[in-house]
Design an enzyme around this catalytic site. Structure first.
Site, short mmCIF file in Angstrom:
data_model
loop_
_atom_site.label_atom_id
_atom_site.label_comp_id
_atom_site.label_asym_id
_atom_site.label_seq_id
_atom_site.Cartn_x
_atom_site.Cartn_y
_atom_site.Cartn_z
N GLU A 1 67.07 -16.17 30.84
CA GLU A 1 66.57 -15.07 31.50
C GLU A 1 67.50 -15.07 32.96
O GLU A 1 67.35 -15.69 33.67
CB GLU A 1 65.71 -14.36 32.39
CG GLU A 1 64.84 -13.50 32.97
CD GLU A 1 65.30 -12.82 33.91
OE1 GLU A 1 65.60 -11.84 34.38
OE2 GLU A 1 65.24 -13.78 34.99
N ASP B 1 62.78 -19.82 34.58
CA ASP B 1 61.93 -19.91 35.49
C ASP B 1 60.86 -20.25 35.45
O ASP B 1 59.97 -20.29 34.82
CB ASP B 1 62.15 -19.15 37.08
CG ASP B 1 63.88 -18.66 37.51
OD1 ASP B 1 64.78 -18.70 37.15
OD2 ASP B 1 63.64 -17.29 37.88
N ASP C 1 57.76 -19.84 37.49
CA ASP C 1 56.82 -19.63 37.58
C ASP C 1 56.34 -18.37 36.96
O ASP C 1 56.62 -18.19 35.55
CB ASP C 1 58.02 -18.91 39.03
CG ASP C 1 59.24 -17.45 37.89
OD1 ASP C 1 58.49 -17.89 37.89
OD2 ASP C 1 59.37 -17.06 39.70
#
Ligand code: 0RA
Length: 661
Positions: A442, A521, A523
């Site tokens: 992404e 990521d 997160d």
């Protein structure tokens, strides 16, 4: 005294040798009996024991089953049935309990006046559980007395004996799985809870409690003290289908339900319609999830199509569609349908790759007739709902024609037809799919780092931009109009059917990469994006997951350094361990440096290679579908309209640094 008689019996020693041989066979090839020796097989032991109690419930003598995970990871299953008989088994010259516990497939030798219908997927019986346990204790509460026998790796330690008196009635089994057989002997509460919930839905009226006495495991799951759930459903499949569809918007609130017996086959079916576009069909034979379908599913589909089609014909709807050159197809009748089918079959023939496909031909006709009749009645008695269903069918047919056009456009551009690969793909040089892998990344900046960090011989990078759309909430043909989805399809080289079950249209053998790796990521946003991409694969290309091609990369959260020592830490626990070891528990101690990676883009190319992409050192999570029913529920919840449950799930299940929270 009893012992002496038994020892002197020639029969006894002969059958004793047979028993030992049987137990030996199970211990030598455990996978043949319980599927595998991983976590799956471990949990399967519980299902085998519980299934015996379920049989007792189906026979009408048991209303309550209590499953307990004990502090030492042993399992206790107690029911309030009649208790396994403890009297002498005539042929075997030993207690019936001992026969049940030590002789392979002995369970079926007792005629309980009704056929045995549960029996886990492998239906191997409790003696296999016994053989694969270091220790097992059976207790029977009958006629005011407690009878007991214990076993070591399946071998009885003493003859069945009386150990006390009781007001209870039933059977209590406790076993300690053998850690020299199983890769892990640590039970997972959620896995057991899912199966117990399912069993409670499938057996209306039965109460199943699950209790976890492991305080440490509970604390890790955020639960203070003992963990406990009570599973009970009076509505049976009616409740099950509502549960499965609870995160979806209903087309109307009714559950279409039938519970009947045709030609000696008990049939229970519950149907709900939602405003989404996928069919969710869950089928069971003797409480076993038949993920490959079979004759009961075929009978259901035939009845559904026939009955709805007749209704559409009678109401002149087909006529109108024909004028627009639209012909209804079977799939159109199933969009937005969630259904659970449960049948009980005396002698089931299981076929297919995973032996979860029902083969008994006679069942098809029985289900077809029962569902046809019930559905026709429902439509007649509920004209408003009938219209909603048929309108949806018409919409599905119209959309299908549009989808076909869109898909043909995509596939014309696909690699097999010379249309080329997506411009954004940085392909690898090898053309051997076996060796090749593609990272779906992404964001352009992370994509850039990945391109620099990779080994271009066998690693391809496909950057995708922003949040990919939510496939749970769009119609099928919309997916083919979406640029990022098209890029993924074209890069993989796989064409797939409009309907995931429609494998005849898919061509998975053309898959250009053996590993498809989602890299996002570490997160909350990253977890969300990874979930969206996983949903896309789960809904459109489940075979890709089933064949083990889908992975998620795990980037580290921290790099911890002290002097010359440095370590990448993939979770908070690892970071804490480093701090404990090198800083005496103090994060801000003398010389300790902790670098926090907020995103993939923050790592330099060497770091990204070393931690996340290098096959020698990286940590990949393979995505599997162990439990399709639960996976369906989870995905619909994750992708549904309610934000709360989704956030809760991601927070509970994802590992990322707690920095933004
Ligand atoms: C055979 C016969 C009877 C009960 C059972 C088996 C039985 C087996 C299990 C296994 C777990 N729980 C169970 N409960 C019962 C009937 C005996 C009678 O007639 O009383």
């Amino acid at each position: 005294m009893e012992e002496e008689i038994m020892q002197s019996s020639g029969d006894y020693s002969a059958s004793n040798i047979q028993v030992l041989e049987g137990l030996e066979a199970v211990r030598k090839r455990p996978a043949m009996y319980i599927g595998d020796i991983s976590e799956k097989g471990l949990h399967h032991l519980v299902y085998e024991v519980v299934d015996n109690s379920i049989d007792e419930a189906l026979a009408g003598f048991c209303t309550h089953i209590e499953v307990t995970i004990n502090e030492d990871n042993s399992i206790t299953v107690q029911d309030n049935g009649r208790g396994i008989p403890v009297d002498m088994h005539e042929k075997e010259h030993r207690s019936a309990l001992e026969v049940v516990m030590t002789v392979l497939h002995a369970g079926g030798k007792f005629d309980k006046g009704s056929y045995k219908v549960s029996g886990g997927l492998h239906g191997v019986g409790v003696s296999c559980v016994n053989a694969l346990s270091t220790h097992m204790t059976s207790q029977v509460f009958r006629d005011g007395k407690i009878y007991q026998q214990e076993y070591r790796r399946g071998v009885p330690e003493y003859s069945v004996k009386e150990v006390g008196t009781t007001d209870l009635r039933g059977t209590r089994q406790q076993f300690w799985p053998d850690n020299t057989i199983f890769i892990t002997t640590t039970y997972k509460y959620d896995i057991l809870a899912n199966r117990m919930r399912e069993l409670a839905f499938l057996n209306a009226g039965l109460t199943i409690t699950l209790t976890d006495l492991r305080l440490k495991a509970n604390a890790d799951a955020g639960i203070d003290g003992i963990r406990k759930d009570v599973f009970h459903s009076d509505g049976g499949l009616r409740d099950f289908v509502r549960y499965l569809d609870s995160a979806r918007t209903h087309l109307f609130d009714d559950v279409i339900y039938l519970n009947t017996d045709r030609n000696g086959t008990p049939i229970e079916v519950a149907i709900m319609y939602n405003t989404a576009y996928k069919e969710n069909l869950h089928s069971y034979v003797n409480n076993i999830n038949t993920i490959e379908g079979g004759t009961h599913v075929a009978g259901f589909r035939t009845a559904l199509t026939r009955t709805l089609k007749k209704y559409a014909d009678d109401n002149k709807i087909t006529e109108k569609l024909e004028k627009q050159h639209i012909e209804l197809s079977g799939d159109d009748f199933r969009e937005g349908l969630t259904a659970v089918i449960s049948v009980k079959v005396g002698e089931p023939q299981f076929e297919g790759q995973t032996k979860t496909k029902l083969g008994n031909n006679e069942v098809s006709g029985s289900v077809n007739a029962a569902v046809g009749e019930a559905l026709a009645n429902y439509l007649e008695e509920h004209p408003k709902e009938a219209k909603l269903i048929v309108d949806k069918v018409v919409l599905a047919a119209t959309a299908r024609i549009a989808a076909r056009k869109a898909r043909e456009n995509v596939q014309r551009k696909s690699p097999m037809s010379g249309g080329g690969l997506p411009g954004k793909l940085a392909d690898c040089s090898s053309r051997d799919p076996e060796r090749c892998e593609v990272f779906i990344v992404e964001g352009d900046s992370a994509g850039g780092s990945a391109k620099q960090g990779r080994d271009s011989k066998f690693q391809a990078i496909l950057p995708i931009r922003g949040k990919i759309f939510n496939v749970e909430r769009v119609m099928w043909h919309k997916a083919f109009e979406h640029e990022e989805v098209n890029n993924i399809i074209q890069a993989l080289g796989v064409r797939f059917g409009l309907n995931p079950e429609d494998t005849k249209e898919a061509n998975y053998d053309k898959l250009r990469y053996n590993k498809v790796i989602i890299m996002a990521d570490a997160d909350v946003d990253g977890a969300h994006i990874a979930t969206l991409i996983m949903t896309l694969f789960f809904r459109f290309m489940p075979e890709l997951i089933r064949d083990g091609h889908l992975y998620v990369a795990n980037p580290p959260l921290y790099k911890c350094t002290k002097g010359k020592v440095s370590e990448y830490c993939y979770d908070e626990i690892a970071k804490q361990r480093f701090i404990d070891m090198y800083g005496d528990g103090n994060e801000n101690a003398t010389g300790i440096h902790i670098q926090r990676f907020k995103g993939l883009g923050e790592m330099n190319k060497e770091q990204l290679w070393e931690t996340t992409m290098n096959p020698e050192t990286r940590l990949l999570t393979q995505i599997t579908i162990d439990d399709a029913t639960e996976a369906d529920y989870t995905f619909s919840m994750l992708m549904g309209e309610e934000v709360g449950p989704r956030r809760e799930f991601i927070e509970k299940n994802a590992t990322y640094a707690n920095i933004d929270a």
